[in-house]
Design a protein around this motif. Sequence first.
Motif, PDB file in Angstrom:
ATOM      1  N   THR A 196      31.995  27.708  52.942  1.00 25.37           N
ATOM      2  CA  THR A 196      31.026  26.356  53.059  1.00 25.37           C
ATOM      3  C   THR A 196      32.279  25.652  52.051  1.00 25.37           C
ATOM      4  O   THR A 196      32.105  24.364  51.159  1.00 25.37           O
ATOM      5  N   GLY A 197      33.054  26.326  50.766  1.00 36.43           N
ATOM      6  CA  GLY A 197      33.649  26.175  49.961  1.00 36.43           C
ATOM      7  C   GLY A 197      35.142  26.565  50.005  1.00 36.43           C
ATOM      8  O   GLY A 197      35.483  28.082  50.925  1.00 36.43           O
ATOM      9  N   ILE A 198      36.044  25.948  50.055  1.00 33.52           N
ATOM     10  CA  ILE A 198      37.436  26.576  49.684  1.00 33.52           C
ATOM     11  C   ILE A 198      38.318  26.662  48.793  1.00 33.52           C
ATOM     12  O   ILE A 198      38.197  25.668  47.544  1.00 33.52           O
ATOM     13  N   TRP A 199      39.443  27.279  48.190  1.00 36.82           N
ATOM     14  CA  TRP A 199      40.462  27.135  47.489  1.00 36.82           C
ATOM     15  C   TRP A 199      41.620  26.313  48.705  1.00 36.82           C
ATOM     16  O   TRP A 199      42.146  27.195  48.984  1.00 36.82           O
ATOM     17  N   ALA A 200      41.791  25.068  48.143  1.00 38.15           N
ATOM     18  CA  ALA A 200      43.046  24.346  49.280  1.00 38.15           C
ATOM     19  C   ALA A 200      44.760  25.265  48.675  1.00 38.15           C
ATOM     20  O   ALA A 200      44.925  25.442  47.707  1.00 38.15           O
ATOM     21  N   PRO A 201      44.746  25.416  49.524  1.00 35.78           N
ATOM     22  CA  PRO A 201      46.075  26.403  49.624  1.00 35.78           C
ATOM     23  C   PRO A 201      47.394  25.343  48.294  1.00 35.78           C
ATOM     24  O   PRO A 201      46.744  23.917  47.710  1.00 35.78           O
ATOM     25  N   GLU A 202      47.047  25.923  46.605  1.00 35.55           N
ATOM     26  CA  GLU A 202      48.224  25.877  45.755  1.00 35.55           C
ATOM     27  C   GLU A 202      47.150  24.655  45.267  1.00 35.55           C
ATOM     28  O   GLU A 202      47.694  23.631  44.385  1.00 35.55           O
ATOM     29  N   CYS A 203      45.754  24.459  45.587  1.00 33.68           N
ATOM     30  CA  CYS A 203      44.890  23.592  44.964  1.00 33.68           C
ATOM     31  C   CYS A 203      45.742  22.340  45.300  1.00 33.68           C
ATOM     32  O   CYS A 203      45.054  21.029  45.134  1.00 33.68           O
ATOM     33  N   ALA A 204      46.069  21.747  46.201  1.00 36.37           N
ATOM     34  CA  ALA A 204      46.352  20.564  46.735  1.00 36.37           C
ATOM     35  C   ALA A 204      46.153  19.961  47.576  1.00 36.37           C
ATOM     36  O   ALA A 204      44.969  20.198  48.369  1.00 36.37           O
ATOM     37  N   TYR A 205      45.881  18.390  47.300  1.00 31.37           N
ATOM     38  CA  TYR A 205      44.793  17.792  47.517  1.00 31.37           C
ATOM     39  C   TYR A 205      45.751  16.274  47.621  1.00 31.37           C
ATOM     40  O   TYR A 205      46.467  16.174  46.931  1.00 31.37           O
ATOM     41  N   ALA A 206      45.543  15.287  48.665  1.00 34.66           N
ATOM     42  CA  ALA A 206      45.680  14.165  49.084  1.00 34.66           C
ATOM     43  C   ALA A 206      44.624  12.976  49.444  1.00 34.66           C
ATOM     44  O   ALA A 206      43.517  13.189  50.073  1.00 34.66           O
ATOM     45  N   PRO A 207      44.633  11.907  48.335  1.00 35.22           N
ATOM     46  CA  PRO A 207      44.018  11.200  49.288  1.00 35.22           C
ATOM     47  C   PRO A 207      43.727  10.855  50.530  1.00 35.22           C
ATOM     48  O   PRO A 207      43.902  10.903  51.585  1.00 35.22           O
ATOM     49  N   GLY A 208      41.880  11.221  50.978  1.00 30.35           N
ATOM     50  CA  GLY A 208      41.934  10.822  52.309  1.00 30.35           C
ATOM     51  C   GLY A 208      41.270  12.598  53.100  1.00 30.35           C
ATOM     52  O   GLY A 208      40.095  13.026  54.313  1.00 30.35           O
ATOM     53  N   MET A 209      41.501  13.361  52.289  1.00 30.86           N
ATOM     54  CA  MET A 209      41.240  15.061  52.977  1.00 30.86           C
ATOM     55  C   MET A 209      39.787  15.216  52.872  1.00 30.86           C
ATOM     56  O   MET A 209      39.630  16.393  53.676  1.00 30.86           O
ATOM     57  N   GLU A 210      39.627  14.837  51.458  1.00 26.39           N
ATOM     58  CA  GLU A 210      37.757  15.376  51.283  1.00 26.39           C
ATOM     59  C   GLU A 210      37.258  14.602  52.978  1.00 26.39           C
ATOM     60  O   GLU A 210      36.245  15.466  53.440  1.00 26.39           O
ATOM     61  N   SER A 211      38.117  13.876  54.042  1.00 27.23           N
ATOM     62  CA  SER A 211      36.638  13.710  54.979  1.00 27.23           C
ATOM     63  C   SER A 211      37.528  14.605  56.020  1.00 27.23           C
ATOM     64  O   SER A 211      36.032  14.971  56.865  1.00 27.23           O
TER      65      SER A 211
END
Length: 524
Positions: A196-211
Motif C-alpha cells: 500500500t506504499g511505494i518508494w517512487a523511483p528516485e523519489c521522483a514526483y510530478a504534480p498529478g501523480m498522486e491521483s
Amino acid sequence: MTPSDPEPVPGLFTLVLHTHLPWLAHHGRWPVGEEWLYQSWSASYLPLVRVLRTLAAEGRGRLVTLGVTPVVAAQLDDPYCLQGMHHWLANWQLRALEAATMRSTSDPSPASAPEALRRFGSREHDEAERELGEFETLWRHGGSPVLRELIDDGVIELLGGPLVHPFQPLLNPRLRDFALREGLADARQRFAHTPTGIWAPECAYAPGMESDYAAAGIGHFMVDGPSLHGDTALGRPVAGSDVVAFGRDLQVSYRVWSPRSGYPGHAAYRDFHTYDHATGLKPARVTGRNVPSDAKAPYDPERADAAVDAHVADFVDTVRQRLSTESARIGRPAHVIAAFDTELFGHWWYEGPVWLERVLRALPAAGIRVGTLSDAVAGGYVGTPVELPPSSWGSGKDWQVWAGEKVADLVQLNTEVVDAALSTVDKALAEPAAVGAPTPRSFVADQILRETLLTVSSDWPFMVSKDSAADYARYRAHLHAHATREIAGALASGRTEQAQRLAEGWNRADGLFGALDARRLPSP
C-alpha cells in the motif's frame, strides 16, 4: 519504568531502506554486470535478512520499511541468478582460502603483506562459509519465501514500485500506469501481499501523480526532504488526495551517509575501493581520507567494532534530539524518517549490517519508538495537505540527473522507443479475434513492453549523469531500444513469424516478469 530507564521521547522513528539494482542477468559480468548483483546479494541482502531474523527471534517487530523493487525481486527469484549466486559464493570462499594460505605477494601495500592477508583471509573464509550455508538452506528457492516470512511476521513493511524502475515524471502516462500496476501485481504474486506504499523511483514526483497512486491503491510514498521544504516532521496528504507523502529527514539521514561525510568514511572501516589484486578481496581499512590505496593499513575488526559502537551512540543521540526538537516545534509528537539505499549497508559500508542490528536494539532502549510508515499513518503522524513541486532525490533535488543536457539523447531515445512500442502493441492487440472471443495474449507484444521498460530504466541516465560506468549504461539503453525496435518493426510489417523468433531470442536474456500481459496496457 525503572530509575535507570531513559525518559521516553515523543514521536516515532522510521527506518526506510530502498533495495534496487537494474536488470543485470545475462548482461555482462565484470566490472559491471552480474558481479554487481552478487556482491550486493552477499554483502547486503543476506546480512540484512540475518539481522532482521535475529531481531525477530528476540520478539522485535515493525523494524524496517523495506522497499524491494520488482526488478530486484525478479533477480532474487530467477533460477539463472540463483545458480550464479551459488557459484559466486563458492568462488568467494576459494579466494578467501587463497588469501588465508598466501606465502608471498608482489603487492607492496601493507594490507596485502602475506601475514596481514593470511589473517584477513581466514576471517573472510569463515564469513563465506557461513553465507554459503545460509544461502543453501534459506535462499536456494528464491528470495520471495525469505521476504514473505518477514512480512507475514510483521517484522517489515514492504514497499513496492513500478516494473523496471522508470523515472516516472518523464514517462508516457499509459506506460507509467501500466508499470505501476504490474509492479504491484508482481509483488502480490511473489509475497502474497500487495504493497500500500511505494518508494517512487528516485523519489521522483510530478504534480498529478498522486491521483495515479490513489487509483492503483497506493496510500503513501516517499519523497526527499526538500520536496516538503525541509519540514518532514509529519506525512502530508498531497494536493486534494488522501495519498500521503513522507519526506526523508536529511539532518538525521546525513549523519550516516551524505555527499561529503558520514560514518562509512571513518578511518577504522573497511575500504570499499582498495582491492588485493591477487585475490580480489578488500583487506584494507580507510586509514585516512587522503591516504593512497597502496599505503592503507590492514583491516582491524576490533578497531572497526569500536567505531560501530560510537556511531550507534551518535545516531541514537541524533534521533532523540531531533524528535524532541521537532515535537516541540510543531506542538505535537513528530515523525523522523531516515532513508537509505539498502546496498549502503554491507556492499558500500561493510560494517553497516552490524551497525543496523545494534542501532535497532539501541533506539528502543533509549526510549525511542520505532515503527513503519504504515504505523505512522495509523498513528496519526499526518499533517495538513501540501502541494509538492516537481522533484527527486537526485542532485539539485530536481530532474536534472534524468532530464539534463548530459542525457538529452537518452530522453529523446526513450520518447521515440515508447511511442513506437505503444503504437505497435496497440495495433497488434486490435487485430480481430474470433467473433465473441477474448483478445488472445501476445507473447510478442509482451516482449516489446519488457524491452521498452528496460530501455527507460532510470539507472541508465543516472549512471551517465554521474559518470559511473556511463559506457555500460548507454550500451544497455541502446541495446534494449534496439530489441524493442527490431521486434516491433517485424511485427508492424507483417512478419509475424520473424517477430515471434526475435521475441523468443530476446526473452532468453530478458525474460523477467513472466506474468506481464500487454492486454492490461491502458487504452489510448
